[in-house]
Design an enzyme around this catalytic site. Sequence first.
Site, PDB file in Angstrom:
ATOM      1  N   CYS A 133      76.433 117.439 -17.283  1.00  0.00           N
ATOM      2  CA  CYS A 133      75.325 117.791 -16.388  1.00  0.00           C
ATOM      3  C   CYS A 133      75.704 118.903 -15.408  1.00  0.00           C
ATOM      4  CB  CYS A 133      74.870 116.575 -15.600  1.00  0.00           C
ATOM      5  SG  CYS A 133      74.399 115.195 -16.638  1.00  0.00           S
ATOM      6  N   HIS A 192      71.373 118.224  -8.824  1.00  0.00           N
ATOM      7  CA  HIS A 192      71.171 117.664 -10.155  1.00  0.00           C
ATOM      8  C   HIS A 192      70.299 116.422 -10.027  1.00  0.00           C
ATOM      9  CE1 HIS A 192      71.691 115.995 -14.025  1.00  0.00           C
ATOM     10  NE2 HIS A 192      72.612 115.113 -13.694  1.00  0.00           N
ATOM     11  N   ASN A 241      66.457 112.721 -16.093  1.00  0.00           N
ATOM     12  CA  ASN A 241      67.726 113.454 -16.022  1.00  0.00           C
ATOM     13  C   ASN A 241      67.825 114.355 -17.252  1.00  0.00           C
ATOM     14  OD1 ASN A 241      70.366 114.316 -16.153  1.00  0.00           O
ATOM     15  ND2 ASN A 241      71.274 112.319 -15.725  1.00  0.00           N
TER      16      ASN A 241
HETATM   17  O1  UT7 Z   1      73.814 112.862 -14.947  1.00  0.00           O
HETATM   18  C1  UT7 Z   1      74.960 112.184 -14.580  1.00  0.00           C
HETATM   19  C2  UT7 Z   1      75.117 110.900 -15.257  1.00  0.00           C
HETATM   20  N1  UT7 Z   1      74.323 109.781 -14.883  1.00  0.00           N
HETATM   21  C3  UT7 Z   1      74.119 109.267 -13.661  1.00  0.00           C
HETATM   22  O2  UT7 Z   1      74.315 109.875 -12.659  1.00  0.00           O
HETATM   23  C4  UT7 Z   1      73.666 107.842 -13.598  1.00  0.00           C
HETATM   24  C5  UT7 Z   1      74.342 107.090 -12.475  1.00  0.00           C
HETATM   25  N2  UT7 Z   1      73.946 105.687 -12.428  1.00  0.00           N
HETATM   26  C6  UT7 Z   1      72.709 105.270 -12.126  1.00  0.00           C
HETATM   27  O3  UT7 Z   1      71.817 106.053 -11.898  1.00  0.00           O
HETATM   28  C7  UT7 Z   1      72.468 103.783 -12.016  1.00  0.00           C
HETATM   29  O4  UT7 Z   1      73.714 103.086 -12.051  1.00  0.00           O
HETATM   30  C8  UT7 Z   1      71.552 103.226 -13.154  1.00  0.00           C
HETATM   31  C9  UT7 Z   1      70.129 103.716 -12.936  1.00  0.00           C
HETATM   32  C10 UT7 Z   1      72.066 103.643 -14.504  1.00  0.00           C
HETATM   33  C11 UT7 Z   1      71.528 101.708 -13.099  1.00  0.00           C
HETATM   34  O5  UT7 Z   1      71.107 101.276 -11.813  1.00  0.00           O
HETATM   35  P1  UT7 Z   1      71.920 100.143 -11.034  1.00  0.00           P
HETATM   36  O6  UT7 Z   1      71.231  99.920  -9.769  1.00  0.00           O
HETATM   37  O7  UT7 Z   1      73.355 100.574 -10.977  1.00  0.00           O
HETATM   38  O8  UT7 Z   1      71.698  98.904 -11.977  1.00  0.00           O
HETATM   39  P2  UT7 Z   1      72.787  97.998 -12.709  1.00  0.00           P
HETATM   40  O9  UT7 Z   1      73.394  98.730 -13.829  1.00  0.00           O
HETATM   41  O10 UT7 Z   1      73.667  97.377 -11.684  1.00  0.00           O
HETATM   42  O11 UT7 Z   1      71.866  96.866 -13.276  1.00  0.00           O
HETATM   43  C12 UT7 Z   1      71.173  95.929 -12.423  1.00  0.00           C
HETATM   44  C13 UT7 Z   1      70.390  94.973 -13.298  1.00  0.00           C
HETATM   45  C14 UT7 Z   1      71.233  94.367 -14.411  1.00  0.00           C
HETATM   46  O12 UT7 Z   1      70.792  93.055 -14.606  1.00  0.00           O
HETATM   47  P3  UT7 Z   1      71.630  91.811 -14.014  1.00  0.00           P
HETATM   48  O13 UT7 Z   1      72.979  91.942 -14.648  1.00  0.00           O
HETATM   49  O14 UT7 Z   1      71.651  92.035 -12.530  1.00  0.00           O
HETATM   50  O15 UT7 Z   1      70.835  90.642 -14.459  1.00  0.00           O
HETATM   51  C15 UT7 Z   1      70.851  95.201 -15.624  1.00  0.00           C
HETATM   52  O16 UT7 Z   1      70.992  94.495 -16.833  1.00  0.00           O
HETATM   53  O17 UT7 Z   1      69.319  95.683 -13.916  1.00  0.00           O
HETATM   54  C16 UT7 Z   1      69.395  95.490 -15.343  1.00  0.00           C
HETATM   55  N3  UT7 Z   1      68.924  96.708 -15.999  1.00  0.00           N
HETATM   56  C17 UT7 Z   1      67.621  96.928 -16.249  1.00  0.00           C
HETATM   57  N4  UT7 Z   1      66.527  96.183 -16.026  1.00  0.00           N
HETATM   58  C18 UT7 Z   1      65.338  96.697 -16.395  1.00  0.00           C
HETATM   59  C19 UT7 Z   1      69.631  97.760 -16.408  1.00  0.00           C
HETATM   60  N5  UT7 Z   1      68.824  98.692 -16.952  1.00  0.00           N
HETATM   61  C20 UT7 Z   1      67.560  98.181 -16.863  1.00  0.00           C
HETATM   62  C21 UT7 Z   1      66.299  98.673 -17.240  1.00  0.00           C
HETATM   63  N6  UT7 Z   1      65.215  97.910 -16.977  1.00  0.00           N
HETATM   64  N7  UT7 Z   1      66.134  99.855 -17.825  1.00  0.00           N
END
Ligand code: UT7
Length: 332
Positions: A119, A259, A289
């Site tokens: 990115c 970004h 993204n």
């Molecule tokens: O371009 C550069 C590369 N990418 C980035 O910069 C991405 C950086 N990371 C992020 O933006 C965030 O970490 C994410 C958006 C990917 C995830 O958000 P988060 O607040 O870190 O969520 P998490 O991974 O901690 O997940 C929280 C919960 C989990 O459930 P449990 O374990 O708490 O029951 C996940 O399984 O949300 C669940 N979850 C979802 N639920 C509904 C993960 N993805 C989804 C989804 N819909 N799409």
Amino acid sequence: MRGVDGVRGCGIKGLGVSIPPVRLTNYDLEKMVETSDEWIVERTGIKERRLVTPEMATSDLAAEASSMALEDAGVAPEDVDLVIVASASPDMLFPATACLVQAKIGAARAACFDMEVGCTGFVYALAVGSQFVKTGLYDNVLVVGAETLSRITNWKDRNTCVLFGDGAGAALLGPVEDGRGIIGAHLGADGSAADLLRLPAGGSRLPASHETVDAGLHYVHMDGKAVFKFAVKTMNSAVQAVLNQCGKTPQDVDLLIPHQANLRIIDSACQYLGIPRDKVVVNIDRYGNTSSASVPIALWEAVKDGRVNRGDFVVLVAFGAGLSWGSIAISW
Ligand code: UT7
């Protein structure tokens, strides 16, 4: 145009974009994986993203954005000296997508190469491309960030598929008066964290096979939480670094173009920096993204909307696979 120190200024002479035709909303995604519009908007700020149609590839988007940037700059394709394409989703491993773009737009005289910095690619490519102009070697350098991330996304993995979109943005770089244009650049990487964001198979480490495809290793794999922490810290430090280079403070920033990976990352970083939201370009709600395309698309929108004026101090910042980061300061 040549400054006292023997280099000349390099600025952005023209901008172009390619926004693919297919709109995929969060409601569409609700039908594909276990997710909700509410979760996606709250956790990322994304409402919809654009995708290519089956016959389109990254070079098609890159070529459209490039032709638009050339027209905007009033430069003929045959006058382009160099084409640099930044992409994490090139048409093929080789030849370089830049060569395919060269042929599509008719820039027959141009040298061509790709840059793979995830990115951060467009920011790196701006820093690299501007050197050719500053030294006087080239007058017209086309820098493109282009992605079809939909092709390397696992549409069954809700952790990643809700995040990405396709698109391209291009900038034509050329000489400007010394002290204007790109006046600062800070680039960095930490390869020890490379595993946090990668496409594991299809390269020399793990060549494509039935097994790699069955295991989904030809798709993006990401430790979202770890990348999130890195991103907030890095956006802050990369902006500070380029401000220090220019002898400026966050209060001097007229417009920040970050970004677009996650609205919460942008908000946290801006809070640390003390840059108010009305000085930050955000369009993640409409495109998701788009990796290396996100900064040039946001820049193009800001210019089109009259948010960038001559003399403004504009900062671009990105982070991504590598892990990598970069920032650029522009006196517009
Ligand atoms: O371009 C550069 C590369 N990418 C980035 O910069 C991405 C950086 N990371 C992020 O933006 C965030 O970490 C994410 C958006 C990917 C995830 O958000 P988060 O607040 O870190 O969520 P998490 O991974 O901690 O997940 C929280 C919960 C989990 O459930 P449990 O374990 O708490 O029951 C996940 O399984 O949300 C669940 N979850 C979802 N639920 C509904 C993960 N993805 C989804 C989804 N819909 N799409």
